[in-house]
Design a protein around this motif. Structure first.
Motif, PDB file in Angstrom:
ATOM      1  N   LEU A  91       0.847  -1.184   0.000  1.00  0.00           N
ATOM      2  CA  LEU A  91       0.000   0.000   0.000  1.00  0.00           C
ATOM      3  C   LEU A  91       0.883   1.235   0.000  1.00  0.00           C
ATOM      4  O   LEU A  91       1.893   1.278   0.706  1.00  0.00           O
ATOM      5  N   ALA A  92       0.494   2.229  -0.774  1.00  0.00           N
ATOM      6  CA  ALA A  92       1.091   3.557  -0.690  1.00  0.00           C
ATOM      7  C   ALA A  92       0.000   4.474  -0.158  1.00  0.00           C
ATOM      8  O   ALA A  92      -1.141   4.443  -0.638  1.00  0.00           O
ATOM      9  N   ARG A  93       0.354   5.261   0.842  1.00  0.00           N
ATOM     10  CA  ARG A  93      -0.590   6.210   1.435  1.00  0.00           C
ATOM     11  C   ARG A  93       0.089   7.563   1.411  1.00  0.00           C
ATOM     12  O   ARG A  93       1.180   7.726   1.959  1.00  0.00           O
ATOM     13  N   ASP A 113      -5.108  16.793  -3.844  1.00  0.00           N
ATOM     14  CA  ASP A 113      -5.124  18.171  -3.378  1.00  0.00           C
ATOM     15  C   ASP A 113      -4.649  18.286  -1.945  1.00  0.00           C
ATOM     16  O   ASP A 113      -4.692  17.323  -1.174  1.00  0.00           O
ATOM     17  N   GLU A 114      -4.216  19.480  -1.589  1.00  0.00           N
ATOM     18  CA  GLU A 114      -3.863  19.789  -0.206  1.00  0.00           C
ATOM     19  C   GLU A 114      -5.049  19.445   0.692  1.00  0.00           C
ATOM     20  O   GLU A 114      -6.197  19.742   0.363  1.00  0.00           O
ATOM     21  N   GLY A 115      -4.777  18.787   1.794  1.00  0.00           N
ATOM     22  CA  GLY A 115      -5.833  18.426   2.731  1.00  0.00           C
ATOM     23  C   GLY A 115      -6.491  17.095   2.453  1.00  0.00           C
ATOM     24  O   GLY A 115      -7.405  16.695   3.161  1.00  0.00           O
ATOM     25  N   ASP A 116      -6.008  16.391   1.413  1.00  0.00           N
ATOM     26  CA  ASP A 116      -6.561  15.077   1.092  1.00  0.00           C
ATOM     27  C   ASP A 116      -5.501  13.995   1.256  1.00  0.00           C
ATOM     28  O   ASP A 116      -4.307  14.269   1.299  1.00  0.00           O
ATOM     29  N   VAL A 117      -5.959  12.746   1.326  1.00  0.00           N
ATOM     30  CA  VAL A 117      -5.100  11.571   1.434  1.00  0.00           C
ATOM     31  C   VAL A 117      -5.465  10.624   0.297  1.00  0.00           C
ATOM     32  O   VAL A 117      -6.647  10.433   0.002  1.00  0.00           O
ATOM     33  N   ALA A 118      -4.447  10.036  -0.332  1.00  0.00           N
ATOM     34  CA  ALA A 118      -4.669   9.006  -1.350  1.00  0.00           C
ATOM     35  C   ALA A 118      -4.065   7.703  -0.848  1.00  0.00           C
ATOM     36  O   ALA A 118      -2.958   7.679  -0.316  1.00  0.00           O
ATOM     37  N   THR A 119      -4.816   6.615  -1.012  1.00  0.00           N
ATOM     38  CA  THR A 119      -4.318   5.283  -0.697  1.00  0.00           C
ATOM     39  C   THR A 119      -4.460   4.449  -1.953  1.00  0.00           C
ATOM     40  O   THR A 119      -5.513   4.466  -2.599  1.00  0.00           O
ATOM     41  N   ILE A 120      -3.396   3.732  -2.305  1.00  0.00           N
ATOM     42  CA  ILE A 120      -3.431   2.920  -3.521  1.00  0.00           C
ATOM     43  C   ILE A 120      -2.684   1.610  -3.272  1.00  0.00           C
ATOM     44  O   ILE A 120      -1.671   1.576  -2.587  1.00  0.00           O
ATOM     45  N   HIS A 121      -3.229   0.537  -3.809  1.00  0.00           N
ATOM     46  CA  HIS A 121      -2.610  -0.784  -3.714  1.00  0.00           C
ATOM     47  C   HIS A 121      -1.576  -0.901  -4.818  1.00  0.00           C
ATOM     48  O   HIS A 121      -1.845  -0.567  -5.965  1.00  0.00           O
ATOM     49  N   VAL A 134      -7.961   5.431  -3.603  1.00  0.00           N
ATOM     50  CA  VAL A 134      -9.026   5.905  -2.725  1.00  0.00           C
ATOM     51  C   VAL A 134      -8.600   7.265  -2.197  1.00  0.00           C
ATOM     52  O   VAL A 134      -7.518   7.398  -1.616  1.00  0.00           O
ATOM     53  N   LEU A 135      -9.430   8.280  -2.408  1.00  0.00           N
ATOM     54  CA  LEU A 135      -9.151   9.630  -1.929  1.00  0.00           C
ATOM     55  C   LEU A 135     -10.071   9.953  -0.765  1.00  0.00           C
ATOM     56  O   LEU A 135     -11.227   9.543  -0.750  1.00  0.00           O
ATOM     57  N   GLY A 136      -9.546  10.682   0.210  1.00  0.00           N
ATOM     58  CA  GLY A 136     -10.355  11.094   1.354  1.00  0.00           C
ATOM     59  C   GLY A 136      -9.695  12.260   2.054  1.00  0.00           C
ATOM     60  O   GLY A 136      -8.578  12.655   1.723  1.00  0.00           O
ATOM     61  N   PRO A 137     -10.363  12.828   3.051  1.00  0.00           N
ATOM     62  CA  PRO A 137      -9.810  13.978   3.759  1.00  0.00           C
ATOM     63  C   PRO A 137      -8.705  13.576   4.744  1.00  0.00           C
ATOM     64  O   PRO A 137      -8.692  12.469   5.269  1.00  0.00           O
ATOM     65  N   VAL A 138      -7.793  14.508   4.991  1.00  0.00           N
ATOM     66  CA  VAL A 138      -6.738  14.315   5.977  1.00  0.00           C
ATOM     67  C   VAL A 138      -7.367  14.271   7.365  1.00  0.00           C
ATOM     68  O   VAL A 138      -8.243  15.072   7.682  1.00  0.00           O
ATOM     69  N   ALA A 139      -6.922  13.337   8.181  1.00  0.00           N
ATOM     70  CA  ALA A 139      -7.353  13.248   9.579  1.00  0.00           C
ATOM     71  C   ALA A 139      -6.324  13.975  10.451  1.00  0.00           C
ATOM     72  O   ALA A 139      -5.156  14.097  10.059  1.00  0.00           O
ATOM     73  N   PRO A 140      -6.719  14.458  11.621  1.00  0.00           N
ATOM     74  CA  PRO A 140      -5.751  15.109  12.511  1.00  0.00           C
ATOM     75  C   PRO A 140      -4.529  14.230  12.795  1.00  0.00           C
ATOM     76  O   PRO A 140      -3.409  14.725  12.901  1.00  0.00           O
ATOM     77  N   SER A 141      -4.720  12.922  12.885  1.00  0.00           N
ATOM     78  CA  SER A 141      -3.591  12.020  13.153  1.00  0.00           C
ATOM     79  C   SER A 141      -2.580  12.016  12.005  1.00  0.00           C
ATOM     80  O   SER A 141      -1.395  11.762  12.211  1.00  0.00           O
ATOM     81  N   ASP A 142      -3.033  12.318  10.767  1.00  0.00           N
ATOM     82  CA  ASP A 142      -2.119  12.382   9.625  1.00  0.00           C
ATOM     83  C   ASP A 142      -1.125  13.527   9.764  1.00  0.00           C
ATOM     84  O   ASP A 142      -0.021  13.462   9.227  1.00  0.00           O
TER      85      ASP A 142
END
Length: 149
Positions: A91-93, A113-121, A134-142
């Motif tokens: 996985l790449a995150r 984009d800034e503030g987003d996270v991408a995860t790809i197999h 898979v794209l989603g918003p950045v979490a505080p833990s990120d």
């Protein structure tokens, strides 16, 4: 350091590479290969682990390869983790910390984009990349990691 060099950190270590127009901060248990160290272009193959990348020079294209997927930035910051996937392959995150990052791979052309996270197999058993990102918003833990500013 020269093109082709591999830099590795052990589990308790870390390293900061100042590469002219960019900085790569390697966490423990990380490996990178320096593929292009030109004033206008920096390219790194991230082989394993977590690296915070920041473009520091003007007019520098900064590319990070994770297997068959490239992450390209001009004047930005992003955090890349590459690790084994329990389901097989890897996985790449990638966390978009500042500005946008281009994503390119087999069947894939996108922007993180800034503030987003991408995860790809990643890997030969991965489905077509265009359906796997898979794209989603950045979490505080990120953003809690000390070097992400």
């Amino acid at each position: 350091l020269r093109e082709g060099d591999i830099v590795r950190t052990d589990a308790g270590g870390h390293a900061t590479l100042e590469l002219g127009g960019g900085i790569a901060r390697l966490a423990g248990t990380t490996a990178v290969r320096l593929t292009t160290l030109d004033r206008a272009e920096l390219a790194i193959d991230q082989l394993d682990g977590r690296v915070y990348h920041r473009v520091t020079g003007a007019d520098v294209t900064y590319r990070v390869a994770t297997a068959e997927v490239d992450w390209t930035a001009d004047g930005t910051a992003f955090d890349v983790s590459r690790e084994a996937d329990p389901a097989g392959g890897e996985l790449a995150r990638v966390v978009g910390v500042e500005h946008a990052i281009g994503i390119a791979g087999p069947g894939l052309q996108a922007t993180l984009d800034e503030g987003d996270v991408a995860t790809i197999h990643l890997g030969s058993d991965a489905p077509d990349a265009s359906t796997d990102v898979v794209l989603g918003p950045v979490a505080p833990s990120d953003l809690a990691y000390p070097w992400i500013k």
